[in-house]
Enzyme design. Structure first.
Site, short mmCIF file in Angstrom:
data_model
loop_
_atom_site.label_atom_id
_atom_site.label_comp_id
_atom_site.label_asym_id
_atom_site.label_seq_id
_atom_site.Cartn_x
_atom_site.Cartn_y
_atom_site.Cartn_z
N SER A 1 1.05 -1.34 0.01
CA SER A 1 0.36 0.10 0.21
C SER A 1 0.85 0.93 0.34
O SER A 1 1.90 1.42 0.57
CB SER A 1 -0.96 0.07 1.44
OG SER A 1 -1.35 1.65 1.65
N TYR B 1 -1.30 -0.67 10.84
CA TYR B 1 -1.87 -1.44 9.48
C TYR B 1 -0.65 -1.03 8.75
O TYR B 1 -0.34 -2.09 7.98
CB TYR B 1 -3.31 -1.23 8.84
CG TYR B 1 -3.27 -1.11 7.48
CD1 TYR B 1 -3.27 -2.23 7.25
CD2 TYR B 1 -3.44 -0.03 6.92
CE1 TYR B 1 -3.43 -2.38 5.47
CE2 TYR B 1 -3.47 -0.58 5.24
CZ TYR B 1 -3.47 -1.26 4.99
OH TYR B 1 -3.45 -1.95 3.50
N LYS C 1 2.28 -3.75 6.53
CA LYS C 1 2.44 -3.83 5.27
C LYS C 1 4.06 -3.63 5.25
O LYS C 1 5.21 -4.15 4.33
CB LYS C 1 1.20 -2.79 4.41
CG LYS C 1 0.23 -2.81 4.59
CD LYS C 1 -0.13 -4.32 3.63
CE LYS C 1 -1.50 -4.77 3.86
NZ LYS C 1 -2.06 -5.69 3.03
P1 NAD Z 1 -10.61 -6.36 1.75
O1 NAD Z 1 -10.81 -6.85 2.64
O2 NAD Z 1 -12.81 -6.91 0.73
O3 NAD Z 1 -11.18 -7.98 1.35
C1 NAD Z 1 -9.39 -8.74 1.93
C2 NAD Z 1 -9.81 -10.47 2.18
O4 NAD Z 1 -9.17 -10.84 3.12
C3 NAD Z 1 -11.38 -10.64 2.63
O5 NAD Z 1 -12.08 -11.38 1.99
C4 NAD Z 1 -11.05 -11.61 3.68
O6 NAD Z 1 -11.74 -11.80 3.94
C5 NAD Z 1 -10.31 -12.04 3.43
N1 NAD Z 1 -9.12 -12.04 4.82
C6 NAD Z 1 -8.44 -11.62 5.63
N2 NAD Z 1 -7.87 -12.11 7.20
C7 NAD Z 1 -7.78 -13.43 6.39
C8 NAD Z 1 -7.24 -14.53 6.90
N3 NAD Z 1 -6.04 -13.76 8.37
N4 NAD Z 1 -6.94 -15.94 6.26
C9 NAD Z 1 -8.18 -16.25 5.14
N5 NAD Z 1 -9.02 -14.73 4.49
C10 NAD Z 1 -8.53 -13.63 4.85
O7 NAD Z 1 -10.10 -5.83 1.24
P2 NAD Z 1 -9.40 -5.20 -0.31
O8 NAD Z 1 -9.94 -3.50 -0.82
O9 NAD Z 1 -9.10 -6.27 -1.36
O10 NAD Z 1 -8.15 -5.28 0.11
C11 NAD Z 1 -6.66 -6.22 -0.36
C12 NAD Z 1 -5.54 -6.27 -0.04
O11 NAD Z 1 -5.19 -4.94 -0.68
C13 NAD Z 1 -5.20 -5.90 1.24
O12 NAD Z 1 -4.16 -6.83 1.78
C14 NAD Z 1 -5.47 -4.50 1.94
O13 NAD Z 1 -4.30 -4.11 3.10
C15 NAD Z 1 -4.64 -3.94 0.15
N6 NAD Z 1 -4.80 -2.79 0.22
C16 NAD Z 1 -5.93 -2.48 -0.24
C17 NAD Z 1 -6.26 -0.53 0.30
C18 NAD Z 1 -7.59 -0.01 -0.60
O14 NAD Z 1 -7.79 1.03 -0.41
N7 NAD Z 1 -8.94 -1.00 -0.59
C19 NAD Z 1 -5.54 0.12 -0.30
C20 NAD Z 1 -4.09 -0.78 -0.72
C21 NAD Z 1 -3.83 -2.17 0.11
N1 UFG Z 2 -11.60 12.05 3.70
C1 UFG Z 2 -12.59 12.98 3.91
N2 UFG Z 2 -14.06 12.01 4.33
C2 UFG Z 2 -14.22 11.05 4.34
C3 UFG Z 2 -13.38 9.88 4.37
C4 UFG Z 2 -12.40 10.81 3.24
O1 UFG Z 2 -12.40 14.64 3.30
O2 UFG Z 2 -15.83 10.53 5.07
C5 UFG Z 2 -10.56 12.90 3.08
C6 UFG Z 2 -9.71 12.30 3.78
O3 UFG Z 2 -9.36 13.29 4.63
C7 UFG Z 2 -8.18 12.25 2.64
C8 UFG Z 2 -9.49 11.69 1.14
O4 UFG Z 2 -10.70 11.33 1.16
O5 UFG Z 2 -8.21 13.48 1.81
C9 UFG Z 2 -9.30 10.55 1.37
O6 UFG Z 2 -9.19 9.39 1.99
P1 UFG Z 2 -9.54 8.18 2.37
O7 UFG Z 2 -9.40 7.72 4.17
O8 UFG Z 2 -10.18 7.70 1.70
O9 UFG Z 2 -8.02 6.92 1.55
P2 UFG Z 2 -6.60 7.88 2.38
O10 UFG Z 2 -5.55 8.04 1.08
O11 UFG Z 2 -6.97 8.43 3.78
O12 UFG Z 2 -6.53 6.06 2.54
C10 UFG Z 2 -6.65 4.82 2.46
C11 UFG Z 2 -6.34 3.32 3.25
C12 UFG Z 2 -4.94 3.71 3.55
C13 UFG Z 2 -3.85 3.56 2.55
C14 UFG Z 2 -3.85 4.18 1.51
C15 UFG Z 2 -3.11 3.95 0.67
O13 UFG Z 2 -6.84 3.95 4.21
O14 UFG Z 2 -5.06 2.46 4.46
O15 UFG Z 2 -5.34 4.59 0.57
O16 UFG Z 2 -3.36 2.51 -0.63
F1 UFG Z 2 -3.00 3.47 2.67
#
Ligand code: NAD
Ligand code: UFG
Length: 337
Positions: free
Chosen positions: A124, A148, A152
């Site tokens: 991430s 969190y 990573k």
């Molecule tokens: P998500 O929660 O929709 O998917 C993650 C999945 O992992 C879920 O289906 C959950 O049930 C499963 N899981 C969690 N712990 C587990 C375990 N111990 N065993 C088996 N399954 C398990 O999240 P997502 O948004 O699809 O994110 C996927 C990956 O990408 C995550 O590792 C997350 O940290 C990373 N990521 C997400 C974002 C974002 O904004 N969505 C940004 C950067 C990185």
């Molecule tokens: N924001 C609002 N109101 C809300 C939610 C968010 O104004 O209700 C703003 C935040 O302040 C930020 C932007 O919208 O300026 C995006 O916020 P997000 O929470 O959607 O995303 P972030 O970039 O803060 O963080 C997310 C995940 C992190 C990850 C990062 C990059 O939460 O874990 O994206 O992948 F690391």
């Protein structure tokens, strides 16, 4: 190839499973369903015309995981499974380190035992911490600022050590920026449990009438309109990035790091305007205080992914909002609609 996808029933995982199936790969999904619904994969099967195999396995159960590797003859792993809520990770750090780091250690040990050494990992942009040096480039020092993010960062360190110790490993560390949107069919999308932490799912729930208004966290940032700027990337572009990375590591050993972002930042007010246009009505919002820990501006330098993988993101912010809205409108309560 036959690909094992951990966390494959989740948001990014389900879109990537679809892309893998459409590219002709066979897929086995492992998920404990802690934050997802198997309905996502049923619908992926509908769209693709063929299905992924599903095994309900927790990565913390190393025996069950090992059995899964024994029964499936996989060539590579894409590792999405993990917990991802920043606030929850601050309240329950042990739960996060145990699940994310512990689960990854189990996975790596099983992979080694079964001689599978090709891995694509979901990292991430959070690993860059509060760095305001934009655009963010892969060579910047890592400095995650919450548990969190530190899971990573620690997993990246572990994978770097594993790759350095044995050149048979082929590892991609993909640093996602802000994944949003949904498949254009409107059949699969993000289905957060409880109050969404991220901007787009919150805006979508306001637009569909599940919540009253969006709270904009701060309008006094040093940005053109005063609101925070992020690099939103369409989840379908992100899924394509996984296939490109998988192809690359299949023929290149070592540990490789790529940002997956568009390289373009959008402000909260720009997102609200694009979403309002998608929904055909204004999404109500009000300005509130800054959210602690938020950077003013974060966007990727995605040039390494273009140079190495030939991958870049194509979809616009308007397409992201249109597709996110279609999913939300047609599934107002997500998969339980
Ligand atoms: P998500 O929660 O929709 O998917 C993650 C999945 O992992 C879920 O289906 C959950 O049930 C499963 N899981 C969690 N712990 C587990 C375990 N111990 N065993 C088996 N399954 C398990 O999240 P997502 O948004 O699809 O994110 C996927 C990956 O990408 C995550 O590792 C997350 O940290 C990373 N990521 C997400 C974002 C974002 O904004 N969505 C940004 C950067 C990185
Ligand atoms: N924001 C609002 N109101 C809300 C939610 C968010 O104004 O209700 C703003 C935040 O302040 C930020 C932007 O919208 O300026 C995006 O916020 P997000 O929470 O959607 O995303 P972030 O970039 O803060 O963080 C997310 C995940 C992190 C990850 C990062 C990059 O939460 O874990 O994206 O992948 F690391």
């Amino acid at each position: 190839m036959r690909i094992l996808v951990t966390g494959g029933s989740g948001y990014i995982g389900s879109h990537t499973v679809l892309a893998l199936l459409e590219a002709g790969h066979d897929v086995v999904v492992i998920d404990n369903l802690a934050n997802s619904n198997q309905e996502s994969l049923r619908r992926v099967g509908e769209i693709a015309g063929r299905s992924a195999e599903f095994l309900q396995v927790d990565l913390l159960d190393e025996t069950a995981l090992d059995n899964a590797f024994s029964s499936q003859n996989v060539d590579a792993v894409i590792h999405f499974a993990g917990l991802k809520a920043v606030g929850e990770s601050v309240e329950k750090p042990l739960y996060y380190y145990h699940n994310n780091v512990g689960g990854t250690l189990n996975l790596l040990r099983c992979m080694e035992r079964h001689d599978v050494r090709t891995l694509v990992f979901s990292s991430s942009a959070t690993v860059y911490g509060a760095s305001e040096e934009v655009p963010l480039v892969e060579k910047l020092p890592l400095d995650a600022v919450n548990p969190y993010g530190r899971t990573k960062e620690q997993i990246e360190d572990i994978l770097s050590d594993v790759g350095a110790a044995d050149e048979r490993w082929n590892i991609a560390l993909l640093r996602y920026f802000n994944p949003v949107g949904a498949h254009e069919s409107g059949r699969i999308g993000e289905d957060p449990t409880g109050t969404p932490n991220n901007l787009l799912p919150f805006v979508a729930q306001v637009a569909v009438g599940r919540r009253e208004k969006v709270m904009v966290f701060g309008n006094d940032y040093p940005t053109p309109d005063g609101t925070g700027i992020r690099d939103y990337i369409h989840v379908v572009d992100l899924a394509a990035g996984h296939l490109a990375a998988l192809d690359y590591v299949h023929s290149h050993s070592g540990v490789h790091r790529w940002n997956l972002g568009t390289g373009k930042g959008s402000s909260v007010l720009e997102v609200l305007a694009a979403f309002s246009a998608a929904a055909g009505h204004e999404v109500p919002y009000e300005f509130g205080p800054r959210r602690p820990g938020d950077a003013a501006v974060s966007y990727a330098d995605p040039s390494a992914a273009l140079a190495d993988l030939g991958w870049s993101a194509h979809k616009t912010l308007q397409q992201m909002c249109d597709d996110h809205w279609r999913w939300q409108k047609e599934n107002p309560l997500g998969y339980s609609s």
